[in-house]
Design a protein around this motif. Structure first.
Motif, PDB file in Angstrom:
ATOM      1  N   SER A  37       0.838  -1.208   0.000  1.00 46.08           N
ATOM      2  CA  SER A  37       0.000   0.000   0.000  1.00 46.08           C
ATOM      3  C   SER A  37       0.869   1.253   0.000  1.00 46.08           C
ATOM      4  CB  SER A  37      -0.925   0.016   1.221  1.00 46.08           C
ATOM      5  OG  SER A  37      -1.775  -1.110   1.207  1.00 46.08           O
ATOM      6  N   LEU A  38       1.961   1.198   0.759  1.00 45.64           N
ATOM      7  CA  LEU A  38       2.887   2.344   0.779  1.00 45.64           C
ATOM      8  C   LEU A  38       3.404   2.621  -0.634  1.00 45.64           C
ATOM      9  CD1 LEU A  38       4.957   1.447   3.976  1.00 45.64           C
ATOM     10  CD2 LEU A  38       3.635   3.557   3.657  1.00 45.64           C
ATOM     11  N   ARG A  39       3.809   1.580  -1.339  1.00 49.06           N
ATOM     12  CA  ARG A  39       4.382   1.738  -2.675  1.00 49.06           C
ATOM     13  C   ARG A  39       3.333   2.277  -3.655  1.00 49.06           C
ATOM     14  NH1 ARG A  39       6.154  -3.606  -3.674  1.00 49.06           N
ATOM     15  NH2 ARG A  39       7.897  -3.498  -2.233  1.00 49.06           N
ATOM     16  N   ALA A  40       2.096   1.759  -3.536  1.00 51.48           N
ATOM     17  CA  ALA A  40       1.036   2.218  -4.441  1.00 51.48           C
ATOM     18  C   ALA A  40       0.761   3.706  -4.238  1.00 51.48           C
ATOM     19  CB  ALA A  40      -0.239   1.409  -4.221  1.00 51.48           C
ATOM     20  N   MET A  41       0.746   4.142  -2.981  1.00 52.60           N
ATOM     21  CA  MET A  41       0.475   5.565  -2.724  1.00 52.60           C
ATOM     22  C   MET A  41       1.675   6.423  -3.119  1.00 52.60           C
ATOM     23  SD  MET A  41      -2.030   6.086   0.416  1.00 52.60           S
ATOM     24  CE  MET A  41      -3.567   5.185   0.551  1.00 52.60           C
ATOM     25  N   GLU A  42       2.871   5.942  -2.834  1.00 55.73           N
ATOM     26  CA  GLU A  42       4.078   6.683  -3.227  1.00 55.73           C
ATOM     27  C   GLU A  42       4.100   6.906  -4.741  1.00 55.73           C
ATOM     28  OE1 GLU A  42       6.634   7.753  -1.136  1.00 55.73           O
ATOM     29  OE2 GLU A  42       8.133   8.297  -2.638  1.00 55.73           O
ATOM     30  N   ALA A  43       3.705   5.882  -5.502  1.00 59.58           N
ATOM     31  CA  ALA A  43       3.765   5.966  -6.968  1.00 59.58           C
ATOM     32  C   ALA A  43       2.606   6.767  -7.558  1.00 59.58           C
ATOM     33  CB  ALA A  43       3.764   4.555  -7.561  1.00 59.58           C
ATOM     34  N   SER A  44       1.572   7.028  -6.765  1.00 60.08           N
ATOM     35  CA  SER A  44       0.378   7.687  -7.295  1.00 60.08           C
ATOM     36  C   SER A  44       0.577   9.195  -7.411  1.00 60.08           C
ATOM     37  CB  SER A  44      -0.822   7.411  -6.377  1.00 60.08           C
ATOM     38  OG  SER A  44      -1.890   8.278  -6.731  1.00 60.08           O
ATOM     39  N   GLN A  45       0.290   9.742  -8.595  1.00 60.69           N
ATOM     40  CA  GLN A  45       0.355  11.202  -8.779  1.00 60.69           C
ATOM     41  C   GLN A  45      -0.754  11.896  -8.017  1.00 60.69           C
ATOM     42  OE1 GLN A  45       0.181  11.823 -13.004  1.00 60.69           O
ATOM     43  NE2 GLN A  45       2.357  11.312 -13.296  1.00 60.69           N
ATOM     44  N   ASP A  46      -1.741  11.134  -7.555  1.00 65.15           N
ATOM     45  CA  ASP A  46      -2.879  11.733  -6.864  1.00 65.15           C
ATOM     46  C   ASP A  46      -2.665  11.862  -5.365  1.00 65.15           C
ATOM     47  OD1 ASP A  46      -5.016  11.921  -9.058  1.00 65.15           O
ATOM     48  OD2 ASP A  46      -4.216   9.900  -9.279  1.00 65.15           O
ATOM     49  N   ILE A  47      -1.542  11.374  -4.855  1.00 64.09           N
ATOM     50  CA  ILE A  47      -1.273  11.438  -3.411  1.00 64.09           C
ATOM     51  C   ILE A  47      -0.037  12.304  -3.156  1.00 64.09           C
ATOM     52  CG2 ILE A  47      -0.574  10.082  -1.373  1.00 64.09           C
ATOM     53  CD1 ILE A  47      -3.450   9.505  -2.106  1.00 64.09           C
ATOM     54  N   ASP A  48      -0.187  13.265  -2.227  1.00 58.35           N
ATOM     55  CA  ASP A  48       0.948  14.129  -1.876  1.00 58.35           C
ATOM     56  C   ASP A  48       1.639  13.669  -0.591  1.00 58.35           C
ATOM     57  OD1 ASP A  48       0.452  16.026  -3.998  1.00 58.35           O
ATOM     58  OD2 ASP A  48      -1.311  16.643  -2.852  1.00 58.35           O
ATOM     59  N   HIS A  49       0.860  13.205   0.374  1.00 57.25           N
ATOM     60  CA  HIS A  49       1.414  12.838   1.685  1.00 57.25           C
ATOM     61  C   HIS A  49       0.843  11.497   2.123  1.00 57.25           C
ATOM     62  CE1 HIS A  49       2.778  16.972   2.016  1.00 57.25           C
ATOM     63  NE2 HIS A  49       1.573  17.321   1.619  1.00 57.25           N
ATOM     64  N   ILE A  50       1.666  10.733   2.821  1.00 60.45           N
ATOM     65  CA  ILE A  50       1.233   9.437   3.349  1.00 60.45           C
ATOM     66  C   ILE A  50       1.442   9.438   4.859  1.00 60.45           C
ATOM     67  CG2 ILE A  50       1.625   6.939   3.299  1.00 60.45           C
ATOM     68  CD1 ILE A  50       2.957   7.346   0.505  1.00 60.45           C
ATOM     69  N   VAL A  51       0.450   8.943   5.582  1.00 57.27           N
ATOM     70  CA  VAL A  51       0.580   8.724   7.030  1.00 57.27           C
ATOM     71  C   VAL A  51       0.373   7.236   7.267  1.00 57.27           C
ATOM     72  CG1 VAL A  51      -0.426   9.191   9.300  1.00 57.27           C
ATOM     73  CG2 VAL A  51      -0.230  11.042   7.621  1.00 57.27           C
ATOM     74  N   LEU A  52       1.303   6.627   7.962  1.00 56.94           N
ATOM     75  CA  LEU A  52       1.220   5.195   8.258  1.00 56.94           C
ATOM     76  C   LEU A  52       0.930   5.016   9.746  1.00 56.94           C
ATOM     77  CD1 LEU A  52       1.607   2.189   7.493  1.00 56.94           C
ATOM     78  CD2 LEU A  52       4.066   2.505   7.897  1.00 56.94           C
ATOM     79  N   VAL A  53      -0.132   4.268  10.041  1.00 57.91           N
ATOM     80  CA  VAL A  53      -0.528   4.029  11.437  1.00 57.91           C
ATOM     81  C   VAL A  53      -0.317   2.546  11.741  1.00 57.91           C
ATOM     82  CG1 VAL A  53      -2.357   4.290  13.157  1.00 57.91           C
ATOM     83  CG2 VAL A  53      -2.323   5.804  11.145  1.00 57.91           C
TER      84      VAL A  53
END
Ligand code: CTP
Ligand code: MG
Length: 238
Positions: A37-53
């Motif tokens: 999931s981290l990799r998918a969000m990192e690669a997405s142009q639609d996501i600027d920031h990721i928070v992992l809980v």
């Protein structure tokens, strides 16, 4: 950061139905479940920031994973709570201020794709609160405690909800603040409890949740297909 988007990955559960393991760190094809999931969000142009809980006692381990993966978008890794709702709230508190759209995704759904993330962000911009869903395949029975059937709802109106669920951030924050405390279903149900509309968008049949050990082989087969059919999703340039 007007217009920005944050993806919160909740992975702080205790995996009771998997035999009491932290699913986030369970290896699938050699990688930690949360890594997908981290990799998918990192690669997405639609996501600027990721928070992992993650579970509170695994925050350092998760930070190590994030740094080993060389991710740039992860702005916070924080500890979760006793319920999924508390974990999402912890993620909201840890998220950078000012993001217009927030996606909440189960770390236990490692098959999420860039396309699904993009559909979620677009749906949240259009509808304020949006849930990926797939039509249910089975006939659903509602029964009482005694297992006597009380209803067979019309299947054409039934959908299975997935994540990432996508929201205007201010609406999601208000829903977490104002929905009844005993409501511990998905995030969308908190918005529904406010009486605000929630829309469904097209989910992905392959975006299943790892819930029991039997799901592992299915998910690994799907991840193998992703590997073969979408190499650009596995980290451009590598
Ligand atoms: N989750 C969380 N914090 C909790 C409970 C759940 O962040 N206190 C997350 C899980 O890590 C998972 C997602 O919510 O990514 C969906 O939950 P589920 O599949 O039920 O995972 P677990 O709660 O870990 O599993 P179980 O219910 O079998 O204990
Ligand atoms: Mg659970």
């Amino acid at each position: 950061m007007a217009g920005g988007t944050t993806g919160i990955i909740v992975a702080a559960g205790s995996g009771e139905r998997m035999g009491g393991i932290q699913k986030a760190f369970h290896l699938l094809l050699g990688d930690e479940m949360a890594a997908y999931s981290l990799r998918a969000m990192e690669a997405s142009q639609d996501i600027d920031h990721i928070v992992l809980v993650v579970a509170s006692d695994s925050v350092e381990k998760a930070k190590l994973l994030v740094s080993e993966m060389g991710l740039c978008k992860v702005s916070a890794v924080c500890g979760g709570g006793a319920t999924r709702r508390e974990s999402v709230l912890a993620g909201l508190h840890a998220a950078p201020d000012g993001s217009e759209i927030t996606l909440v995704h189960d770390g236990a759904r490692p098959c999420v794709t860039g396309e699904l993330i993009a559909r979620g962000v677009a749906a949240a911009r259009e509808h304020d609160a949006a849930v990926p869903a797939v039509p249910v395949q089975d006939t659903i029975k509602e029964a009482g405690q005694d297992r006597r059937v009380v209803a067979t709802p019309d299947r054409s109106r039934l959908y299975a909800a997935q994540t990432p669920q996508a929201f205007r951030t201010e609406l999601l924050e208000r829903a977490h603040a104002e929905a009844p405390a005993d409501l511990v279903l998905d995030d969308a149900s908190l918005v529904e409890a406010l009486g605000e509309p929630v829309h469904l968008f097209e989910g992905d049949a392959g975006n299943i949740k790892v819930t029991t050990p039997a799901d592992v082989a299915i998910v690994e087969a799907i991840l193998r297909q992703h590997d073969n059919s979408a190499p650009d999703e596995q980290g451009a340039g590598s």
